[in-house]
Scaffold this active site. Structure first.
Site, PDB file in Angstrom:
ATOM      1  N   GLN A 100       0.777  -1.099  -0.010  1.00 39.86           N
ATOM      2  CA  GLN A 100      -0.169   0.066  -0.020  1.00 39.86           C
ATOM      3  C   GLN A 100       0.832   1.327  -0.003  1.00 39.86           C
ATOM      4  O   GLN A 100       0.216   2.270  -0.143  1.00 39.86           O
ATOM      5  CB  GLN A 100      -0.871   0.208   1.166  1.00 39.86           C
ATOM      6  CG  GLN A 100      -1.644  -1.248   1.441  1.00 39.86           C
ATOM      7  CD  GLN A 100      -2.385  -1.238   2.811  1.00 39.86           C
ATOM      8  OE1 GLN A 100      -3.222  -0.577   3.112  1.00 39.86           O
ATOM      9  NE2 GLN A 100      -1.852  -2.139   3.615  1.00 39.86           N
ATOM     10  N   ASN A 101       2.141   1.056   0.233  1.00 44.01           N
ATOM     11  CA  ASN A 101       3.008   2.167   0.311  1.00 44.01           C
ATOM     12  C   ASN A 101       3.276   2.760  -1.142  1.00 44.01           C
ATOM     13  O   ASN A 101       3.594   1.998  -1.949  1.00 44.01           O
ATOM     14  CB  ASN A 101       4.347   1.516   0.785  1.00 44.01           C
ATOM     15  CG  ASN A 101       4.257   1.159   2.238  1.00 44.01           C
ATOM     16  OD1 ASN A 101       3.143   1.499   2.944  1.00 44.01           O
ATOM     17  ND2 ASN A 101       5.131   0.452   2.836  1.00 44.01           N
ATOM     18  N   ASP A 103       6.161   4.833  -1.139  1.00 39.11           N
ATOM     19  CA  ASP A 103       7.338   5.585  -1.015  1.00 39.11           C
ATOM     20  C   ASP A 103       8.508   5.110  -1.693  1.00 39.11           C
ATOM     21  O   ASP A 103       9.641   5.764  -1.865  1.00 39.11           O
ATOM     22  CB  ASP A 103       7.672   5.259   0.625  1.00 39.11           C
ATOM     23  CG  ASP A 103       7.669   3.981   1.182  1.00 39.11           C
ATOM     24  OD1 ASP A 103       7.936   3.113   0.323  1.00 39.11           O
ATOM     25  OD2 ASP A 103       7.537   3.817   2.151  1.00 39.11           O
ATOM     26  N   HIS A 118      -1.538   1.485  -4.167  1.00 42.19           N
ATOM     27  CA  HIS A 118      -1.956   3.028  -4.194  1.00 42.19           C
ATOM     28  C   HIS A 118      -0.952   3.969  -4.778  1.00 42.19           C
ATOM     29  O   HIS A 118      -0.851   5.172  -4.635  1.00 42.19           O
ATOM     30  CB  HIS A 118      -2.110   3.496  -2.605  1.00 42.19           C
ATOM     31  CG  HIS A 118      -2.840   2.675  -1.890  1.00 42.19           C
ATOM     32  ND1 HIS A 118      -2.902   2.638  -0.319  1.00 42.19           N
ATOM     33  CD2 HIS A 118      -4.120   1.862  -2.128  1.00 42.19           C
ATOM     34  CE1 HIS A 118      -4.040   1.832   0.156  1.00 42.19           C
ATOM     35  NE2 HIS A 118      -4.692   1.420  -0.965  1.00 42.19           N
ATOM     36  N   GLY A 186       2.942  -4.378   9.051  1.00 48.58           N
ATOM     37  CA  GLY A 186       2.959  -2.778   9.393  1.00 48.58           C
ATOM     38  C   GLY A 186       1.907  -2.230   8.762  1.00 48.58           C
ATOM     39  O   GLY A 186       2.011  -1.072   8.115  1.00 48.58           O
ATOM     40  N   GLU A 214       1.096  -3.249  17.172  1.00 49.64           N
ATOM     41  CA  GLU A 214      -0.382  -3.231  17.648  1.00 49.64           C
ATOM     42  C   GLU A 214      -1.057  -4.300  17.225  1.00 49.64           C
ATOM     43  O   GLU A 214      -0.842  -4.861  16.177  1.00 49.64           O
ATOM     44  CB  GLU A 214      -0.987  -1.890  17.545  1.00 49.64           C
ATOM     45  CG  GLU A 214      -0.183  -0.819  18.237  1.00 49.64           C
ATOM     46  CD  GLU A 214      -0.853   0.591  17.515  1.00 49.64           C
ATOM     47  OE1 GLU A 214      -1.734   0.622  16.774  1.00 49.64           O
ATOM     48  OE2 GLU A 214      -0.096   1.783  18.048  1.00 49.64           O
TER      49      GLU A 214
HETATM   50  P1  OAD Z   1      -1.336   2.940   9.040  1.00 50.71           P
HETATM   51  O1  OAD Z   1      -0.575   4.288   9.381  1.00 50.71           O
HETATM   52  O2  OAD Z   1      -2.641   3.125   9.171  1.00 50.71           O
HETATM   53  O3  OAD Z   1      -0.701   1.972   9.740  1.00 50.71           O
HETATM   54  C1  OAD Z   1       0.524   1.719  10.098  1.00 50.71           C
HETATM   55  C2  OAD Z   1       0.553   0.473  11.144  1.00 50.71           C
HETATM   56  O4  OAD Z   1       1.924   0.006  11.116  1.00 50.71           O
HETATM   57  C3  OAD Z   1       0.101   0.397  12.332  1.00 50.71           C
HETATM   58  O5  OAD Z   1      -0.840  -0.619  12.685  1.00 50.71           O
HETATM   59  C4  OAD Z   1       1.287   0.407  13.380  1.00 50.71           C
HETATM   60  O6  OAD Z   1       1.063  -0.271  14.445  1.00 50.71           O
HETATM   61  C5  OAD Z   1       2.277  -0.324  12.342  1.00 50.71           C
HETATM   62  N1  OAD Z   1       3.665  -0.198  12.751  1.00 50.71           N
HETATM   63  C6  OAD Z   1       4.153   1.114  13.118  1.00 50.71           C
HETATM   64  N2  OAD Z   1       5.587   0.784  13.235  1.00 50.71           N
HETATM   65  C7  OAD Z   1       5.804  -0.441  12.911  1.00 50.71           C
HETATM   66  C8  OAD Z   1       7.031  -1.380  12.916  1.00 50.71           C
HETATM   67  N3  OAD Z   1       8.228  -0.795  13.192  1.00 50.71           N
HETATM   68  N4  OAD Z   1       7.024  -2.581  12.775  1.00 50.71           N
HETATM   69  C9  OAD Z   1       5.666  -3.043  12.345  1.00 50.71           C
HETATM   70  N5  OAD Z   1       4.487  -2.433  12.448  1.00 50.71           N
HETATM   71  C10 OAD Z   1       4.789  -1.066  12.834  1.00 50.71           C
HETATM   72  O7  OAD Z   1      -0.554   2.771   7.708  1.00 50.71           O
HETATM   73  P2  OAD Z   1      -1.207   1.786   6.434  1.00 50.71           P
HETATM   74  O8  OAD Z   1      -1.899   0.759   6.918  1.00 50.71           O
HETATM   75  O9  OAD Z   1      -0.229   1.550   5.467  1.00 50.71           O
HETATM   76  O10 OAD Z   1      -3.486   5.046   1.616  1.00 50.71           O
HETATM   77  O11 OAD Z   1      -2.421   2.656   5.762  1.00 50.71           O
HETATM   78  C11 OAD Z   1      -3.148   2.246   4.613  1.00 50.71           C
HETATM   79  C12 OAD Z   1      -3.608   3.589   3.818  1.00 50.71           C
HETATM   80  O12 OAD Z   1      -3.952   4.741   4.283  1.00 50.71           O
HETATM   81  C13 OAD Z   1      -2.303   4.203   3.064  1.00 50.71           C
HETATM   82  O13 OAD Z   1      -1.854   3.334   2.108  1.00 50.71           O
HETATM   83  C14 OAD Z   1      -2.736   5.417   2.602  1.00 50.71           C
HETATM   84  C15 OAD Z   1      -3.437   5.818   3.843  1.00 50.71           C
HETATM   85  O14 OAD Z   1      -4.211   6.757   3.914  1.00 50.71           O
HETATM   86  C16 OAD Z   1      -3.979   6.183   0.690  1.00 50.71           C
HETATM   87  O15 OAD Z   1      -3.423   7.367   0.897  1.00 50.71           O
HETATM   88  C17 OAD Z   1      -5.001   5.832  -0.197  1.00 50.71           C
END
Ligand code: OAD
Length: 238
Positions: A100-101, A103, A118, A186, A214
């Site tokens: 979904q990244n 980057d 995305h 993640g 989490e």
């Molecule tokens: P989120 O920011 O919603 O979630 C990030 C997840 O990574 C959280 O559940 C954290 O607990 C976890 N996390 C953080 N640091 C970590 C680490 N070091 N190791 C393992 N896990 C870790 O991001 P996404 O789920 O990617 O879409 O978000 C989904 C979509 O929402 C994105 O692609 C973007 C956003 O809005 C669009 O812009 C369309």
């Protein structure tokens, strides 16, 4: 660190592995996640800015946010989790990376084919002539940026309410359904259709491993939930 003997065995035995990554895999590279601490930008949530309506209302504001994210990403590099996935890809006969990244850190790590659900923050698309072109300038010299035709350019990413790139979801669903092992790394798993790949993989018979700091809505259905930073635990799985 949790006991990894079972997940290691699944990984060694699996002839087909599919992986779904989210912003958390890049967190240890210094790229802010969307919903965690530091995810807010000037008090805006991603749902307030990553929409066609927000862009129509205020393209400059939306571009300022993307410019800020591009700056953060440009100063970052792939971490041990991105690199571990490259190694798993080498060792596995059938491997699909779904992210979904936007980057580009999986590309920089050296992953092969990547299903970018995305889109890509390093690509721009003209809202007038539709031309799509790479752009890695950081910071952008002019906000909002324009196309050579003079039209307003937008980020080459998928916004809430927009369809994913054609055919990509079918490919991702096929990979999830036919995987013997499915890694979810993640992601908060709240954004669809990406999150729907997790139950799909489970229905298809895959062992599902979640790596996340989490709990998520899917933690109860996965076969193994590893609450540990991705960049630390993924290399240990190998
Ligand atoms: P989120 O920011 O919603 O979630 C990030 C997840 O990574 C959280 O559940 C954290 O607990 C976890 N996390 C953080 N640091 C970590 C680490 N070091 N190791 C393992 N896990 C870790 O991001 P996404 O789920 O990617 O879409 O978000 C989904 C979509 O929402 C994105 O692609 C973007 C956003 O809005 C669009 O812009 C369309």
């Amino acid at each position: 660190m949790p006991d990894l003997s079972q997940p290691r065995e699944w990984l060694v035995r699996a002839a087909s592995v599919a992986v779904l990554t989210g912003a958390g895999i890049s967190a240890e590279s210094g790229v802010p996640t969307f919903r965690g601490p530091g995810g807010l930008w000037r008090d805006y949530r991603p749902e307030d800015l990553a929409t066609p309506q927000a862009f129509e209302r205020d393209p400059k504001l939306v571009w300022e946010w993307y410019n800020w994210r591009r700056e953060r990403i440009a100063g970052a590099g792939p971490n041990a989790a991105h690199r571990a996935l490259v190694e798993i890809e080498k060792r596995t006969p059938r491997f699909t990376l779904i992210t979904q990244n936007v980057d580009g850190l999986h590309d920089l790590a050296g992953s092969g084919k990547i299903l970018k659900l995305h889109g890509d923050i390093w690509r721009l698309r003209c809202t007038v002539c539709g031309a799509e072109f790479p752009n890695r300038r950081v910071p952008l010299p002019k906000i909002p940026p324009h196309c050579a035709c003079g039209g307003l350019a937008r980020p080459g990413v998928v916004w809430f309410g927009e369809p994913l790139p054609p055919g990509i979801m079918q490919e991702a669903e096929h990979a999830a359904r036919s995987a013997e092992l499915f890694l979810v790394i993640g992601t908060s798993a709240v954004v669809y259709p990406a999150a729907g790949l997790i139950p799909l993989a489970k229905e298809g018979g895959a062992k599902v491993i979640e790596i996340n700091l989490e709990e998520t809505a899917f933690s109860q259905i996965v076969d193994c939930a590893l609450r540990w930073p991705a960049a630390e635990i993924l290399p240990q799985l190998l």
